[in-house]
Design a protein around this motif. Sequence first.
Motif, short mmCIF file in Angstrom:
data_model
loop_
_atom_site.label_atom_id
_atom_site.label_comp_id
_atom_site.label_asym_id
_atom_site.label_seq_id
_atom_site.Cartn_x
_atom_site.Cartn_y
_atom_site.Cartn_z
N GLU A 2 0.82 -1.21 0.00
CA GLU A 2 0.00 0.00 0.00
C GLU A 2 0.85 1.26 0.00
OE1 GLU A 2 -3.44 2.31 2.64
OE2 GLU A 2 -2.30 0.66 3.52
N ASN A 3 1.82 1.34 0.94
CA ASN A 3 2.56 2.60 1.00
C ASN A 3 3.57 2.73 -0.14
OD1 ASN A 3 4.70 1.03 2.14
ND2 ASN A 3 4.05 1.57 4.23
N VAL A 4 4.02 1.62 -0.73
CA VAL A 4 4.85 1.72 -1.92
C VAL A 4 4.03 2.24 -3.10
CG1 VAL A 4 6.12 0.37 -3.64
CG2 VAL A 4 6.58 0.05 -1.21
N TYR A 5 2.78 1.76 -3.22
CA TYR A 5 1.91 2.28 -4.27
C TYR A 5 1.68 3.78 -4.08
CZ TYR A 5 -2.29 3.27 -6.99
OH TYR A 5 -3.18 3.83 -7.86
N LEU A 6 1.36 4.21 -2.88
CA LEU A 6 1.08 5.62 -2.61
C LEU A 6 2.30 6.49 -2.87
CD1 LEU A 6 -0.93 5.15 0.70
CD2 LEU A 6 -1.87 5.93 -1.49
N SER A 7 3.46 6.03 -2.42
CA SER A 7 4.68 6.82 -2.63
C SER A 7 5.03 6.91 -4.10
CB SER A 7 5.84 6.26 -1.81
OG SER A 7 6.13 4.93 -2.16
N ALA A 8 4.78 5.83 -4.85
CA ALA A 8 5.04 5.87 -6.30
C ALA A 8 4.09 6.83 -7.00
CB ALA A 8 4.92 4.46 -6.88
N HIS A 63 14.79 2.80 -8.51
CA HIS A 63 15.70 1.81 -7.92
C HIS A 63 15.15 1.43 -6.56
CE1 HIS A 63 20.19 0.74 -6.93
NE2 HIS A 63 19.39 -0.31 -6.99
N HIS A 64 14.35 0.37 -6.54
CA HIS A 64 13.74 -0.07 -5.29
C HIS A 64 14.49 -1.29 -4.77
CE1 HIS A 64 10.35 -0.04 -2.43
NE2 HIS A 64 10.74 -1.30 -2.28
N LEU A 96 6.58 -5.63 -3.96
CA LEU A 96 6.58 -4.17 -3.88
C LEU A 96 6.79 -3.53 -5.25
CD1 LEU A 96 8.52 -3.58 -0.54
CD2 LEU A 96 6.07 -3.98 -0.92
N ILE A 97 7.58 -4.17 -6.12
CA ILE A 97 7.76 -3.65 -7.48
C ILE A 97 6.43 -3.69 -8.23
CG2 ILE A 97 9.01 -3.90 -9.65
CD1 ILE A 97 10.87 -3.18 -7.41
N ASP A 98 5.64 -4.72 -8.00
CA ASP A 98 4.32 -4.83 -8.65
C ASP A 98 3.47 -3.61 -8.31
OD1 ASP A 98 5.57 -7.42 -7.97
OD2 ASP A 98 3.88 -8.30 -9.04
N ALA A 99 3.54 -3.15 -7.06
CA ALA A 99 2.76 -1.99 -6.65
C ALA A 99 3.20 -0.73 -7.39
CB ALA A 99 2.88 -1.78 -5.14
N GLN A 100 4.50 -0.57 -7.61
CA GLN A 100 4.99 0.58 -8.37
C GLN A 100 4.48 0.54 -9.81
OE1 GLN A 100 9.31 0.12 -7.84
NE2 GLN A 100 9.24 2.07 -6.73
N ILE A 101 4.53 -0.62 -10.41
CA ILE A 101 4.09 -0.74 -11.80
C ILE A 101 2.59 -0.44 -11.91
CG2 ILE A 101 3.76 -2.40 -13.69
CD1 ILE A 101 6.44 -3.68 -12.73
N LEU A 153 9.63 -10.98 -12.40
CA LEU A 153 9.30 -9.63 -12.86
C LEU A 153 9.60 -9.45 -14.35
CD1 LEU A 153 10.62 -7.65 -9.78
CD2 LEU A 153 8.23 -7.72 -10.55
N ILE A 154 10.71 -10.00 -14.80
CA ILE A 154 11.03 -9.91 -16.22
C ILE A 154 9.97 -10.62 -17.05
CG2 ILE A 154 12.67 -10.57 -18.02
CD1 ILE A 154 14.88 -10.21 -15.87
N ARG A 155 9.63 -11.84 -16.64
CA ARG A 155 8.64 -12.60 -17.41
C ARG A 155 7.27 -11.91 -17.42
NH1 ARG A 155 10.79 -17.02 -14.52
NH2 ARG A 155 8.95 -16.98 -13.16
N ARG A 156 6.90 -11.32 -16.30
CA ARG A 156 5.54 -10.78 -16.18
C ARG A 156 5.41 -9.36 -16.76
NH1 ARG A 156 1.77 -10.27 -10.68
NH2 ARG A 156 -0.02 -9.33 -11.75
#
Length: 454
Positions: A104-110, A128-129, A137-142, A187-190
């Motif tokens: 949640e907070n990674v999504y909000l900060s992104a 650069h996470h 957490l990378i999924d939330a940024q994307i 992450l690369i595959r998805r």
Amino acid sequence: MSRSLLVHDAYLYIDRNREIPDGWIHIEEGRVIATGGPCDPQPVNRVPPADRISARGRLVTPGMVNAHHHMYQNLTRAYAPVTNGTLFEWLRGLYPLWAGLDEENVYLSARIAMTELLLGGCTTSMDHHYVHPRPHLIDAQIRAARDLGFRFMATRGSMTRSEKDGGLPPDSVVQDETTILEDCERLIRRFHDPSPGAMTRIALAPCSLFSVSDTIMTESAAMAERHDVRLHTHLAEDRDEILYCRERYGCTPVEFFERSGWSNDRAWVAHFIYPSSGEIDRLARKGVCAAQCPCSNMMIGGGSADVMDLRRRGMAVGLGCDGSASTDHGSLWLEARMSLLLGRYRNGPHAMTARDALDMATRGGAACLGWSDEIGHLRPGACADLVIWHIPPVARAGALSDPVEALLRCAPAMAWYTVVNGQVCVREGQPCQNDLDRILADHEKASRRMQKIS
């Protein structure tokens, strides 16, 4: 996506050595179709009136490309206990707070970071996470980038060495090698999209030489080669890093970087403040790029790269906002201005021009991300990522002779319009988001929880 867009009555900075006063630019299906000047017929018959934007004599440039950032750090901006610390003191003070990161907070900060970047003229950013107390957490940024329509290169950062191993972070934010490498593959595959005009790409980014194992460095280089993705890390950022590498590996940070298989044209590095001249030349010949983060470097007081020297030696240089907890802002326009001032302060008034800084913020950043064919310029065929700039009338009064120099000399400048992939994301200085007030309120709650402020 808007099928067609015409920006007219503009001073067009299309690319280095290509500028058109009183120009226009035509966009269709997310691509630049044509540019022209006052003597060239505008394609008005193909563009409905609702899709025409008068720049009213303002400067139009390619969207800036942010080559180094840590978006989650805006949750701890200007955090009082560490505002005056060295790099290592700053990290030790903040890692325990960042252990509270979740989806949640990674999504909000992104979301906040990307909105701030759009307002500062940035249309493409990496992030650069490297702090992973929880999965995905990378999924939330994307997801945040896709919700905004922002062009994004997520870099899967990592750390394996905690305090018990002689590193800086607590155990809760580091991961084992298997977990890191499996998630990089996932992450690369998805998410990685190598196709032209992609909105999401993935790169591999171990945090730094003093925070990951030798295996993560070498395996990341091998995986990047297999999947044809880019590589990123911090390098030669701090004098303590030099001491660490000499004690642990018996070599300099750059020598260890080379030993690990990273010295090639898919790699770019952040900061690069303390290499030797010979090391610069070696990496430049191999095609390694660098990202300068002038505001962060000056705030922490750890020095900054001599970017014009790097460029003279053949190295492509981009600009980065770095973490919002060290820079405390996310404006790539401000980074370009500060790079210009720092370059002239360091080497004299003839050392650097506004066009040099703008070139780093556009073409240089695109080179770092391996994306120079499509972003960082506005030549026909480029991605339709552009900025119409606004400088308040009082601030630009008298600036009549050179709009490009005025962009970075007259302050403050903000994006009047920001267009990404042909879509307007900032209109008349305001973000085009219906839910921004809610995101800001939720971000404040998350920040208060992280900083334990009631």
